[in-house]
Design a protein around this motif. Structure first.
Motif, PDB file in Angstrom:
ATOM      1  N   LEU A 123       0.788  -1.218   0.000  1.00 27.46           N
ATOM      2  CA  LEU A 123       0.000   0.000   0.000  1.00 27.46           C
ATOM      3  C   LEU A 123       0.823   1.273   0.000  1.00 27.46           C
ATOM      4  O   LEU A 123       0.451   2.263  -0.637  1.00 27.46           O
ATOM      5  CB  LEU A 123      -0.909  -0.023   1.241  1.00 27.46           C
ATOM      6  N   ALA A 124       1.936   1.259   0.718  1.00 29.41           N
ATOM      7  CA  ALA A 124       2.569   2.536   1.062  1.00 29.41           C
ATOM      8  C   ALA A 124       3.568   3.014   0.028  1.00 29.41           C
ATOM      9  O   ALA A 124       4.316   2.230  -0.548  1.00 29.41           O
ATOM     10  CB  ALA A 124       3.247   2.416   2.416  1.00 29.41           C
ATOM     11  N   ASP A 125       3.546   4.334  -0.212  1.00 29.91           N
ATOM     12  CA  ASP A 125       4.570   4.937  -1.057  1.00 29.91           C
ATOM     13  C   ASP A 125       5.831   5.192  -0.230  1.00 29.91           C
ATOM     14  O   ASP A 125       6.932   4.943  -0.676  1.00 29.91           O
ATOM     15  CB  ASP A 125       4.065   6.272  -1.613  1.00 29.91           C
ATOM     16  N   ARG A 126       5.580   5.709   0.966  1.00 29.57           N
ATOM     17  CA  ARG A 126       6.716   5.923   1.863  1.00 29.57           C
ATOM     18  C   ARG A 126       6.397   5.267   3.202  1.00 29.57           C
ATOM     19  O   ARG A 126       5.244   5.008   3.515  1.00 29.57           O
ATOM     20  CB  ARG A 126       6.944   7.424   2.074  1.00 29.57           C
ATOM     21  N   MET A 127       7.439   5.010   3.978  1.00 27.73           N
ATOM     22  CA  MET A 127       7.164   4.470   5.310  1.00 27.73           C
ATOM     23  C   MET A 127       8.028   5.139   6.355  1.00 27.73           C
ATOM     24  O   MET A 127       9.135   5.609   6.061  1.00 27.73           O
ATOM     25  CB  MET A 127       7.343   2.950   5.351  1.00 27.73           C
ATOM     26  N   VAL A 128       7.486   5.235   7.571  1.00 30.96           N
ATOM     27  CA  VAL A 128       8.281   5.716   8.695  1.00 30.96           C
ATOM     28  C   VAL A 128       8.211   4.658   9.784  1.00 30.96           C
ATOM     29  O   VAL A 128       7.185   4.015   9.971  1.00 30.96           O
ATOM     30  CB  VAL A 128       7.768   7.072   9.241  1.00 30.96           C
ATOM     31  N   VAL A 129       9.334   4.432  10.469  1.00 32.41           N
ATOM     32  CA  VAL A 129       9.408   3.393  11.479  1.00 32.41           C
ATOM     33  C   VAL A 129       9.571   4.038  12.846  1.00 32.41           C
ATOM     34  O   VAL A 129      10.422   4.920  13.011  1.00 32.41           O
ATOM     35  CB  VAL A 129      10.591   2.441  11.197  1.00 32.41           C
ATOM     36  N   MET A 130       8.767   3.644  13.780  1.00 33.63           N
ATOM     37  CA  MET A 130       8.898   4.169  15.145  1.00 33.63           C
ATOM     38  C   MET A 130       9.387   3.074  16.063  1.00 33.63           C
ATOM     39  O   MET A 130       9.047   1.898  15.906  1.00 33.63           O
ATOM     40  CB  MET A 130       7.550   4.687  15.655  1.00 33.63           C
ATOM     41  N   HIS A 131      10.195   3.485  17.041  1.00 34.82           N
ATOM     42  CA  HIS A 131      10.632   2.543  18.066  1.00 34.82           C
ATOM     43  C   HIS A 131      10.757   3.296  19.373  1.00 34.82           C
ATOM     44  O   HIS A 131      11.439   4.319  19.438  1.00 34.82           O
ATOM     45  CB  HIS A 131      11.977   1.924  17.672  1.00 34.82           C
ATOM     46  N   LYS A 132      10.103   2.813  20.394  1.00 32.48           N
ATOM     47  CA  LYS A 132      10.132   3.450  21.718  1.00 32.48           C
ATOM     48  C   LYS A 132       9.947   4.954  21.628  1.00 32.48           C
ATOM     49  O   LYS A 132      10.817   5.728  22.008  1.00 32.48           O
ATOM     50  CB  LYS A 132      11.421   3.101  22.443  1.00 32.48           C
ATOM     51  N   ALA A 133       8.823   5.382  21.082  1.00 37.55           N
ATOM     52  CA  ALA A 133       8.393   6.775  21.034  1.00 37.55           C
ATOM     53  C   ALA A 133       9.171   7.617  20.038  1.00 37.55           C
ATOM     54  O   ALA A 133       8.824   8.768  19.788  1.00 37.55           O
ATOM     55  CB  ALA A 133       8.452   7.441  22.410  1.00 37.55           C
ATOM     56  N   GLN A 134      10.218   7.072  19.450  1.00 35.00           N
ATOM     57  CA  GLN A 134      10.987   7.898  18.533  1.00 35.00           C
ATOM     58  C   GLN A 134      10.933   7.366  17.112  1.00 35.00           C
ATOM     59  O   GLN A 134      10.758   6.173  16.885  1.00 35.00           O
ATOM     60  CB  GLN A 134      12.440   7.973  18.991  1.00 35.00           C
ATOM     61  N   LEU A 135      11.118   8.303  16.193  1.00 35.71           N
ATOM     62  CA  LEU A 135      11.128   7.915  14.803  1.00 35.71           C
ATOM     63  C   LEU A 135      12.543   7.473  14.458  1.00 35.71           C
ATOM     64  O   LEU A 135      13.496   8.213  14.704  1.00 35.71           O
ATOM     65  CB  LEU A 135      10.746   9.132  13.972  1.00 35.71           C
ATOM     66  N   VAL A 136      12.692   6.230  13.995  1.00 34.86           N
ATOM     67  CA  VAL A 136      14.055   5.763  13.765  1.00 34.86           C
ATOM     68  C   VAL A 136      14.439   5.745  12.292  1.00 34.86           C
ATOM     69  O   VAL A 136      15.613   5.811  11.959  1.00 34.86           O
ATOM     70  CB  VAL A 136      14.292   4.369  14.388  1.00 34.86           C
ATOM     71  N   GLU A 137      13.461   5.641  11.421  1.00 32.82           N
ATOM     72  CA  GLU A 137      13.833   5.603  10.013  1.00 32.82           C
ATOM     73  C   GLU A 137      12.635   6.026   9.168  1.00 32.82           C
ATOM     74  O   GLU A 137      11.489   5.731   9.514  1.00 32.82           O
ATOM     75  CB  GLU A 137      14.253   4.187   9.617  1.00 32.82           C
ATOM     76  N   SER A 138      12.898   6.728   8.082  1.00 27.95           N
ATOM     77  CA  SER A 138      11.807   7.042   7.176  1.00 27.95           C
ATOM     78  C   SER A 138      12.350   7.126   5.756  1.00 27.95           C
ATOM     79  O   SER A 138      13.519   7.398   5.547  1.00 27.95           O
ATOM     80  CB  SER A 138      11.137   8.351   7.583  1.00 27.95           C
ATOM     81  N   GLY A 139      11.495   6.877   4.821  1.00 27.35           N
ATOM     82  CA  GLY A 139      11.943   6.936   3.445  1.00 27.35           C
ATOM     83  C   GLY A 139      11.025   6.172   2.521  1.00 27.35           C
ATOM     84  O   GLY A 139       9.942   5.736   2.925  1.00 27.35           O
ATOM     85  N   ASN A 140      11.460   6.000   1.300  1.00 28.52           N
ATOM     86  CA  ASN A 140      10.702   5.288   0.298  1.00 28.52           C
ATOM     87  C   ASN A 140      10.523   3.823   0.697  1.00 28.52           C
ATOM     88  O   ASN A 140      11.460   3.179   1.165  1.00 28.52           O
ATOM     89  CB  ASN A 140      11.487   5.378  -1.017  1.00 28.52           C
ATOM     90  N   THR A 141       9.310   3.300   0.539  1.00 27.86           N
ATOM     91  CA  THR A 141       9.035   1.938   0.997  1.00 27.86           C
ATOM     92  C   THR A 141       9.978   0.916   0.374  1.00 27.86           C
ATOM     93  O   THR A 141      10.594   0.107   1.074  1.00 27.86           O
ATOM     94  CB  THR A 141       7.579   1.550   0.651  1.00 27.86           C
ATOM     95  N   GLN A 142      10.101   0.973  -0.945  1.00 34.40           N
ATOM     96  CA  GLN A 142      10.937  -0.023  -1.627  1.00 34.40           C
ATOM     97  C   GLN A 142      12.371   0.000  -1.113  1.00 34.40           C
ATOM     98  O   GLN A 142      12.974  -1.046  -0.874  1.00 34.40           O
ATOM     99  CB  GLN A 142      10.922   0.234  -3.141  1.00 34.40           C
ATOM    100  N   GLU A 143      12.888   1.228  -0.924  1.00 35.93           N
ATOM    101  CA  GLU A 143      14.290   1.329  -0.496  1.00 35.93           C
ATOM    102  C   GLU A 143      14.484   0.769   0.906  1.00 35.93           C
ATOM    103  O   GLU A 143      15.433   0.020   1.159  1.00 35.93           O
ATOM    104  CB  GLU A 143      14.738   2.798  -0.535  1.00 35.93           C
TER     105      GLU A 143
END
Lengths: 550, 398
Positions: free
Chosen positions: A501-521
């Motif tokens: 579904l997603a064009d981009r994704m952001v990853v959260m871990h323990k209240a913080q954003l740890v990674e974001s970017g293009n889903t495929q990458e």
């Protein structure tokens, strides 16, 4: 070596004159040291099969017109037992000692008022009366060490609420295995757990099985889990076993059309439509948002500390784009979602909707703005007001925001949106309890859509649904985003869904954003360790998996 | 999106939650018994002047026909009668529930106003008059009520004490005997059913309204509102209702309306707790969050989305509350602090123990009526709890 043989099992549930055939003529064999996976959608009768074997169905509300269940001892020392319709005495002697069961919900399957040690000891007291206290304690400690609970010595004196979901499920496994049963029945043991925890538990079960040579009957709805754990798989549908065979054969080359459709409905296997290229237009922007919950203690309820649910998260969602927000449970993703919609006060940071700062807007001034951002929630059971017909649920927000000039016109609009979410228009006059989970989620989407919002937040909206239903909803969402140019933040823990579904994704871990970017990458080369863990843990059935040997 | 007109099918009847609860309630025997008794009580209370009265329903004296009963009807009798028929008519109308309630209250108010301003029954009532005329042979035709004695038709002149056991005297038929003033017990019990019903409904109604509003605000806003509200609830829970009633009776005299109000304003705390707990739970529900996210006004969120969903436990508590209000009034009357002249079940019970002999008929009949009424409300409450509780429902189905 046959361990459990189920022949032509028929189970009917009900009472009086009303009987519903939940399991219809099922035959299966579980061999020692082998995992038999029963897979199927909800209501297919897989749990009822397991409960029939254990004799745990509600008393007086079931009957077996046909069938035979035989439990044999691979070593040939213990007598063979016919489990079906056996008396309570026989069943009690078998349960726990020769056949053990693990249930789905780790939060409620342990007794909250007894310590872990007491609960484990009780099993031993019943099934191993010859052991003395010291021997029992040694055995309990060994069992807890076996399931890799840290510090078993200290844990046996603790109550279940001190343990996390994963640890509780480990304790349940320890309890099931403490008498070294020949057969373990596991009813969706990992469904309620996070993917990373699920991966650990599956690995643990696999290891223990090899060590003790147990037979395992594993019930799941997740083909990813099947691929990881099963030797033999049986696909159930409406009480019938439609297909069974070696896992590799079934997954690579399903014969029955139902199995084929199930596998095709997995999000990682859905065909991806071409996405129109759109100019980037920032719809929602989140800058350094933090949400703290005060921790109050003492008589005066003074604030002694803050629980940091979300800390300094920044992200943006463009029009016509789906951004997936991924993370384990408790990482703050739902809180962040609620904060974006101003359903939760933000401690610091700011939120911009189409360039307008909405962080400090008063509740009253917020009301007209709410039309532009809508939400669909996770639980289909509670997402619609059970006391109102769908008509009222859809019409009322329109009336408040002045959409349509009369109720007749609004009814037309509502009917059009029902059509859009592929629901029949006569749903308008029905009540939520008349719909299935998937239909309710469609109706919840329709409620969000009638206001013609610019931004929709979807909070795990498919995680309570069956794969085929999920596939339909995912396709619908993708269409909506592409055709209407809506921006969507999709909160999920399912990597297959993110991938589809997603064009981009952001990853959260323990209240913080740890990674974001293009889903495929990110899928291909995750930079952060937590993202990598998350991706590794997900059992998936993509092309790479099918190409590799099992 | 293309502008197209979709065919909307005609409105199909679909069972709402209320209809489901009602039909599952009516399946239960205990609910049927409870409702039957309460229904009987309502009928008796409404038509009590026609059931028990010394005034003949119809009488022809010297060729002149008259209805002394209608002439002597009190305004309250007219209000009860018209209220009964208004309720029947309104319940047959197909409009929204809250409109029905508003409409009902409005019509009762109008009827009461008309009745109290226009109906003036004769102040002086001589019940003996009819019996004398009959004995003198002046009456051509007479139709009497089934129990031809009014609640305040004291026959103490006939015997030494006036107290008679059931059917003990040949010339007069007292099915349930008489009390110490010689009034017919059956008649007094019939007229007292109004007090039992009225105090139950009005006292509980007052408590329900206060409790729902305060509890709803506490539950929805939580925080400081909740803390203050809960302290208020605790203060009111610390007030002993019976002693408060006793002191009010001592200071301000005896009035049934005062009792209703006092019972009402001391009993709301329980309902407030229920509503608060429900609202705290409902506030986190997805559909309420979705309603907030849709920008609906607070009024709609509170009354359309939250209140109907939190009503179930309240209904159950209400039926128990009605029972306890009836008991409170009976207790007060039993202690001799109830109404002076007006009939009440508790007062009859009191007379059973006051005279030197134990008059069983004064204990059995009113005691049985109190027991049956409280029991009926409790039965109704129990079955209502089962009907609204999804767990017991599931238990019945699976």
């Amino acid at each position: 070596m046959k361990l459990l043989e189920v022949e032509n099992l028929v189970t009917e549930l009900g009472e009086g004159e009303n009987w519903l055939r939940a399991v219809d003529n099922i035959s299966l064999t579980v061999e020692a040291g082998q995992t038999y996976c029963l897979v199927g959608e909800s209501g297919s009768g897989k749990s009822v099969t397991a409960l029939s074997i254990m004799g745990l169905l509600p008393h007086g509300h079931y009957r077996h017109p046909d069938g035979h269940i035989q439990l044999t001892d691979p070593q040939g020392q213990l007598p063979d037992i016919a489990l079906l319709n056996a008396d309570d005495e026989t069943l009690r002697s078998v349960r726990g000692s020769r056949v053990a069961m693990i249930f789905q919900e780790p939060m409620t399957s342990l007794n909250p008022v007894q310590t872990i040690g007491e609960q484990l000891e009780e099993v031993l007291l019943i099934h191993r009366p010859e052991l003395d206290e010291e021997a029992r304690k040694q055995k309990i400690l060994a069992a807890l060490a076996e399931v890799r609970i840290p510090d078993p010595e200290g844990r046996i004196r603790e109550y279940p609420h001190r343990l996390s979901g994963g640890q509780r499920q480990r304790v349940m496994i320890a309890m099931a295995l403490i008498c070294e049963p020949a057969l373990l029945i596991a009813d969706e043991p990992t469904t309620a757990l996070d993917v990373t925890v699920q991966a650990e538990i599956l690995k643990l079960m696999r290891d223990l099985q090899t060590k003790y040579g147990m037979g395992m009957l594993f019930i799941t709805h997740d083909f990813g889990v099947v691929a990881q754990i099963a030797d033999v798989v049986g696909v159930m549908r409406k009480g019938k076993l439609v297909e069974s065979g070696k896992t590799a054969d079934i997954l690579r080359n399903p014969q029955h059309e139902y199995t084929q459709s199930l596998i095709a409905a997995l999000p990682e296997r859905l065909t991806r439509p071409d996405r129109p290229v759109k100019p980037e237009k920032v719809l929602l922007e989140v800058k350094d948002v933090s949400v703290y919950f005060p921790v109050r203690r003492g008589l005066m309820r003074r604030v002694v500390d803050h629980f940091r649910a979300v800390e300094n998260v920044s992200l943006q969602v463009n029009a016509g784009e789906v951004v997936a927000l991924v993370g384990e449970s408790g990482c703050g993703k739902t809180t962040l979602g609620r904060a974006l919609l101003r359903l939760q006060e933000v401690t610091s940071g700011s939120i911009f909707l189409e360039g307008q700062d909405i962080t400090q807007v008063s509740a009253k001034a917020m009301r007209p703005l709410r039309r532009r951002m809508q939400v669909v929630f996770q639980d289909p059971g509670s997402s619609l007001n059970p006391r109102l017909p769908i008509h009222t649920t859809l019409i009322e927000p329109m009336r408040v925001h002045g959409i349509g000039s009369s109720d007749a016109e609004r009814t037309q609009i509502a009917a059009r949106f029902l059509d859009r979410v592929e629901m029949p228009t006569d749903s308008l006059w029905r009540y939520p309890h008349e719909f299935s989970g998937g239909q309710r989620q469609r109706l919840a989407i329709a409620r969000a859509l009638v206001l013609e919002p610019r931004f929709i937040l979807c909070d795990e909206i498919t995680s309570a649904l069956d794969v085929s239903v999920q596939a339909g909803i995912l396709r619908l969402l993708r269409q909506l985003v592409d055709e209407e140019g809506i921006g969507m933040l999709f909160i999920t823990h399912n990597m297959g869904v993110v991938d589809y579904l997603a064009d981009r994704m952001v990853v959260m871990h323990k209240a913080q954003l740890v990674e974001s970017g293009n889903t495929q990458e990110i899928m291909k080369s995750p930079q952060n360790e937590h993202t990598r863990n998350l991706l590794d843990a997900v059992p998936r059935l993509d092309d790479n998996y099918l190409a590799s040997a099992i | 999106m293309t502008e197209q007109v979709v065919d909307i099918p005609v409105k199909q009847p679909s069972k709402s939650w209320t209809q489901q609860v009602v039909s599952s309630l009516l399946k239960r025997t205990s609910a049927k018994i409870g409702l039957a008794w309460i229904g009987l009580l309502v009928l008796i209370a409404t038509f009590s002047p026609f059931l028990a009265s010394s005034h003949p329903l119809y009488m022809v004296v010297d060729g002149q026909a008259s209805s002394p009963l209608l002439q002597h009807m009190e305004p309250l009798d007219w209000v009860w009668l018209s209220g009964f028929f208004i309720t029947l008519v309104i319940s047959a109308l197909s409009i929204v529930a809250w409109k029905k309630i508003l409409f009902w209250i409005a019509s009762i108010a109008v009827v009461s106003f008309i009745a109290y301003s226009s109906v003036t029954p004769p102040v002086l009532v001589v019940y003996e008059h009819y019996r004398e005329m009959e004995a003198a042979g002046k009456v051509d035709t007479i139709i009497r009520a089934p129990i031809p004695y009014s609640a305040k038709d004291y026959l103490r002149d006939y015997a030494d004490t006036g107290i008679e056991s059931p059917l003990s005297v040949n010339e007069r038929t007292h099915w349930m005997g008489t009390d110490e003033n010689g009034a017919d017990v059956a008649s007094r019990m019939i007229h007292a059913s109004r007090i039992a019903l009225g105090i139950g409904f009005i006292a509980t109604g007052i408590a329900l309204v206060i409790g729902t509003i305060i509890g709803g605000l506490m539950g929805y806003f939580s925080g400081i509102v909740d803390i203050i509200g809960m302290r208020l609830v605790e203060i009111f829970e610390a007030i002993p209702t019976l002693f408060l009633l006793l002191s009010f009776v001592a200071f301000f005299g005896r009035s049934i309306y005062m009792m209703m109000v006092i019972i009402g304003i001391t009993a709301w705390s329980g309902y407030a707790r229920y509503v608060r707990a429900e609202f705290l739970k409902l506030r986190q529900q997805d559909f309420v969050q979705a309603a907030i996210a849709s920008g609906l006004p607070l009024r709609s969120i509170l009354f359309r989305h939250m209140l109907p969903n939190g009503l179930a436990p309240l209904l159950v508590a209400t039926s128990f509350g009605v029972a306890s209000a009836i008991l409170a009034e009976a207790t007060l009357s039993f202690l001799g602090l109830g109404l002076v002249d007006d009939p009440s079940w508790g007062q009859l019970l009191n007379q059973a123990v006051q005279s030197s002999t134990f008059n069983w008929w004064l204990a059995v009949f009113p005691g049985g009526a109190i027991f049956m009424t409280v029991f009926a409300y409790n039965l109704l409450g129990e079955s209502l709890r089962d009907a609204v509780d999804p767990h017991t429902n599931r238990g019945m189905q699976s």
